[in-house]
Design an enzyme around this catalytic site. Structure first.
Site, PDB file in Angstrom:
ATOM      1  CD  GLN B 223     -14.310   6.144  -3.773  1.00  0.00           C
ATOM      2  OE1 GLN B 223     -14.544   5.284  -2.688  1.00  0.00           O
ATOM      3  NE2 GLN B 223     -13.199   5.866  -4.513  1.00  0.00           N
ATOM      4  NE  ARG B 373      -4.657   8.281   0.288  1.00  0.00           N
ATOM      5  CZ  ARG B 373      -4.769   9.613   1.040  1.00  0.00           C
ATOM      6  NH1 ARG B 373      -5.295   9.491   2.031  1.00  0.00           N
ATOM      7  NH2 ARG B 373      -4.512  10.664   0.387  1.00  0.00           N
ATOM      8  CB  CYS B 374      -4.110   0.563  -2.425  1.00  0.00           C
ATOM      9  SG  CYS B 374      -4.104  -0.989  -3.300  1.00  0.00           S
ATOM     10  CD  GLU B 743      -5.220   4.565  -5.265  1.00  0.00           C
ATOM     11  OE1 GLU B 743      -6.560   4.522  -4.946  1.00  0.00           O
ATOM     12  OE2 GLU B 743      -4.709   4.546  -6.268  1.00  0.00           O
TER      13      GLU B 743
END
Lengths: 167, 789
Positions: B223, B373-374, B743
């Protein structure tokens, strides 16, 4: 040691030598270089490798390549024709049913067989019908919507809106 | 409806444009890392420890090396010769690449087998014999702090315990004083369990070192390709692999969610082996390895307390955290933030005192501490504040919606200074919650709930009104290993008016190829179809810190807008020259400059770009390209109001989500379809930890659910039909007023679900349930309170 098998993949006949233990997904991806089908797990749980074997959706990580001897196989690469995209491909695109795209080929192949058996599935039938395929990105809403849209398209009925709906 | 400034043809902000990247994905033409095939490529598989804590007595590779096709077996001792057996983590801790003497968690990498193909590498892995001497692992983070607990990191000189760090924020004295004098104090302990991002694509790489050129091309599911290039240079610089000789290519990524930010040992081994052999090395982990060894998320034990008045005014909060980091702190947080952005945990409420502290410990579990996802530990914080707020509402006898309405920060009070030091940029919390309540018919639901209870039926309504903090970040505070967290955009417009734009971020499904094109289209008026977006190749893209923590729109999206505005300013100068007027006489409408009061005297952006190459004003630099590195002045603060309605079977404890309405406010929206898609996906990753997912370990250190057979990623059956909507409160400091959204739903959904479940059974004496709330857990709790015999 190796076995010779003959199979038809996306309309083309291939004769290949494989180890008896070679998984069908590895034959498809590594020997035939059709990398559209993916591998997402090692327990037959995720469905990313789903292809059609004699028209039936199958997790190709769960089949040996030798089991495909004499069979007809369709992978995602075999969906579009000279006339254009398959309705399921169109449905997924127009309804934003994919994000990262990794589960998408398997999900579409599964949906094709689902619609063949049930041309007018309810939302619940679709959800249960794709329960063997995991998607981590979309939350499934738009996959359901895409399959409903595709059903309408294939049946020639009125197409549902592909615009997002908000409360 | 969102008003668009551009036509549908231009397709700027606000248009639900269909995605440009879909074409390759729906036709099986994506290019993921496992699709990379290079001549002479060898395959790597990894021998892993069956034990959580053990001494390695002996590694016998002789049988493996007898297998035709097995080229080499690499151990920690081999890497030690090159000082590559340890590597730094993103949090400046240290992590083994391969162990030389001790394994610290089950499934830890012990040796690597290199072979001519995947199957032979696996054969080799099975044939490596490792002798271990087992030791009793430390699995409970609380016991890890006991005085007689074994010191796990004995490799660290002078280390006498398993404590990693202590962190605190807020005014302790002021907070304690309010607590001491408050009418009402509520307290709740909760565990935010260890979970796994489980992107459907696992991690992997192809490391291709060219000995002749002394050049490494690293294809990698990362990423953050630029940051990884720098990390590789820092780790391997001493063997001659310097940064200009490293190219990281992050191809299409099959989901990231934070799990593809860190550097895992497999990557380093693959690079080392390619460096030594000169052959490209492919390493693709399987799902079980991914779940068992790659970075976990969460694992925070929280004690949350809230103090307030008896009529329901929140006055102060106190959070205490014990963080289980496994055997090393390999979190992916900004350097100065060991708990990430946990201090957002005062939530959406207007009060002036808070104190939070956290301690991190080592245990014999895999390393990690990545987001799922935060945005950097915001989920943990939001769970704490939203659960304790519900408990407080219950204690003072107020409806949880009303209590929230009474305590929200008012929209006119932004920017708002939080007691933990944040400056919230904007929000309209009242409007969001009202919209969600109207959508579900809140008052009628409360009536229905009462009627149902009289019939012995259980239904619950749960609310979560959260504030997120995303877009790290202002470089004065945010860095990773010293590299500031700005991000970048480079735009090149070709003479015929078509463009390519490159970014330091990297999409993993977020749709950057579409949304970035829309931002550039908005600013320059060039149709988005004619703007090609590229990311992920460090040789061509400008440097940036990557995509995670909902930072792409706040940082690189802003960079795109600013870069495009620089180009528009140049276009204006050219227009003035061509139309023979002064710049002040020109007006812009998307796609062209025209003379004020004489709209027929106009030059389109395409004409102006062409002129930049063919007829540019004397003294002006030719060409139509620019780059911008955007350093945000502040983070952005998206918010949301979520309402969940559950029905619970009073005999089987089966929990069914009847409806879930999510109202998000992520500021101005670039593409409503994509934002909605992000919310759908995030909500499913919210119900996942709330009801299904948890990595479970036994006392001996064995993971009990390390495969997809038993780690319960929700299917389309568990995932309900999500209903979404939005309010729009632009970020005042962001160039396009956007905030970031990927998120928010994962952060906001779990407490809404748990609050609904607790609400459904609160009349039976249940005040709290730990996530994941399973039917069995609920049954046990009901037994505990005497409902079931």
């Amino acid at each position: 040691m190796k076995k010779t098998i003959t199979l038809k993949v996306n309309g083309t006949e291939h004769t290949v030598d494989v180890e008896p233990r070679t998984l069908l997904i590895h034959l498809v991806r590594e020997i035939l270089s059709l990398t559209g089908s993916h591998i997402g797990c090692d327990t037959s749980s995720c469905g990313a490798c789903t292809i059609l074997v004699d028209g039936k959706s199958a997790k190709s990580c769960t089949l040996l390549a030798v089991q495909a001897n004499g069979k007809e196989i369709t992978t995602v690469e075999g969906l579009a024709t000279a006339e254009g995209l398959h309705p399921i491909q169109e449905g997924f695109h127009l309804n934003h049913a994919l994000h990262c795209g990794f589960c998408t080929p398997g999900m579409m192949m599964r949906a094709i067989e689902l619609l063949e058996h049930n041309p007018n599935p309810t939302e619940e039938e679709i959800r249960w019908g794709i329960a063997g395929n995991l998607c981590r990105c979309t939350g499934y809403n738009n996959i359901v919507k895409a399959i409903q849209w595709t059903a309408a398209k294939m049946n020639g009925s009125e197409l549902p809106s592909t615009e997002p709906e908000f409360v | 409806m969102i008003k668009c400034k551009t036509s549908k043809e231009i397709g700027g902000m606000g248009h639900s444009k269909k995605r440009k990247e879909d074409a390759r994905f729906i036709q099986g033409k994506g290019n993921y890392v496992d699709d990379v095939k290079l001549p002479g490529m060898l395959h790597m598989d990894i021998v892993r420890s069956p034990y959580a804590y053990a001494k390695i007595k002996k590694i016998d590779a002789s049988k493996a090396l007898e297998i035709p096709g097995v080229i080499a077996v690499v151990t920690g001792k081999d890497l030690e010769q090159y000082n590559l057996h340890w590597m730094p983590t993103l949090m400046s801790d240290t992590q083994m690449v391969l162990p030389t003497d001790t394994v610290m968690y089950q499934a830890q990498e012990v040796a690597a087998v290199i072979a001519t193909d995947r199957y032979t590498a696996r054969d080799g892995k099975e044939a490596v014999i490792v002798e271990y001497e087992q030791m009793k692992p430390v699995m409970d983070p609380f016991k890890a702090l006991d005085e007689d607990a074994p010191v796990l990191r004995s490799d660290k000189e002078g280390k006498t315990d398993n404590h990693i760090w202590h962190w605190e924020v807020g005014d302790k004295d002021k907070t304690d004083q309010i607590f001491d004098n408050a009418d009402v104090v509520v307290k709740q302990q909760m565990h935010i369990p260890r979970i796994h991002v489980a992107s459907i694509e696992t991690c992997g790489c192809v490391a291709a070192y060219n000995k002749v050129e002394n050049h490494l091309t690293m294809y990698m599911t990362t990423q953050a390709p630029h940051a990884i290039r720098t990390v590789i240079a820092l780790v391997a610089g001493h063997v001659g692999l310097t940064e200009e000789k490293i190219r990281v290519i992050s191809p299409d990524i099959g989901g990231g969610f934070g799990g593809k930010v860190p550097v895992y040992p497999g990557y380093v081994i693959a690079i080392a082996v390619s460096f030594l052999t000169g052959a490209p090395i492919k390493w693709i982990e399987d799902r079980s390895e991914n779940l068992q060894a790659d970075s976990f998320a969460r694992d925070y034990h929280i004690t949350a307390e809230m103090a307030g008045t008896k009529d329901g005014k929140i006055q102060a909060t106190r959070f205490k955290v014990l963080a289980d980091h496994g055997y090393t702190d390999a979190s992916a947080n900004p350097s100065k933030f060991p708990t990430g952005l946990f201090s957002i945990g005062t939530g959406s409420y207007d009060y002036g005192a808070a104190y939070m502290e956290a301690d991190a410990v080592y245990t014999n579990k895999p390393p990690g501490g990545v987001a799922y996802r935060c945005s950097f530990r915001v989920t943990e914080a939001v769970h704490a504040i939203e659960r304790i707020t519900d408990k407080f509402a219950k204690e003072v006898g107020k409806d949880p919606a009303q209590l929230r309405m009474d305590n929200f920060i008012k929209k006119e009070d932004f920017p708002w200074a939080s007691p933990t030091g944040w400056s919230y940029d904007s929000g309209d919390y009242h409007a969001g919650l009202q919209k969600a309540m109207d959508a579900v018919g809140y008052d009628e639901l409360r009536k229905e709930q009462l009627e149902k209870r009289e019939q012995g039926k259980w239904m619950g309504i749960g609310i979560s009104t959260f504030t997120e903090v995303v877009g790290a970040g202002p470089s004065k505070n945010f860095d990773i290993l010293g590299v500031k967290m700005f991000d970048s955009a480079e735009i090149r417009v070709h003479p015929t008016g078509k463009a390519i734009a490159r970014f330091g971020t990297k999409s993993q499904g977020q749709g950057h190829e579409t949304t970035y094109a829309q931002i550039v289209a908005e600013e320059l008026g060039i149709p988005m179809e004619h703007i090609q977006i590229e990311e992920g190749d460090t040789d061509t893209a400008p440097y940036g810190l990557g995509t995670y923590a909902s930072r792409s729109t706040p940082t690189a999206g802003a960079a795109a807008a600013v870069a495009a505005r620089k180009l528009r300013a140049k276009a204006k100068k050219i227009a003035a020259y061509l139309l023979e007027v002064s710049e002040e006489d020109l007006e812009w409408e998307p796609g062209k400059f025209f003379v004020k009061g004489a709209p027929e005297k106009a030059k389109t952006i395409q004409e102006l770009v062409f002129a930049a190459y063919t007829n540019h004003p004397p003294g002006m630099e030719a060409g139509f390209e620019t780059t911008h590195y955007y350093d945000p002045p502040n983070l952005t603060f998206p918010s949301g109001a979520y309402i969940c309605i559950v029905d619970i079977d009073s005999e089987t404890c089966d929990i069914k989500v009847r409806r879930f309405v999510a109202i998000d406010d992520c500021g101005n929206i670039i593409n409503p379809m994509i934002v909605q898609g992000q919310v759908h996906g995030g909500l499913t990753q919210g119900i996942a930890p709330a009801m299904y997912e948890e990595l479970i370990y036994d006392e001996a250190g064995n993971i009990l659910n390390g495969t997809f057979m038993d780690y319960l990623v929700p299917t389309a059956v568990e995932s309900p039909n999500w209903e979404t909507g939005h309010t729009v409160t632009p970020s005042p400091h962001h160039p396009i007023g956007a905030k970031g959204v990927g998120e928010s739903p994962t952060v906001g959904a779990p407490p809404a679900i748990v609050n609904a479940i607790v609400d459904a059974v609160s009349h039976l004496g249940i005040e709290h349930l730990e996530i994941p709330v399973t039917p069995f857990k609920l049954y046990k709790k009901l037994k505990e309170v005497g409902y079931f015999k």
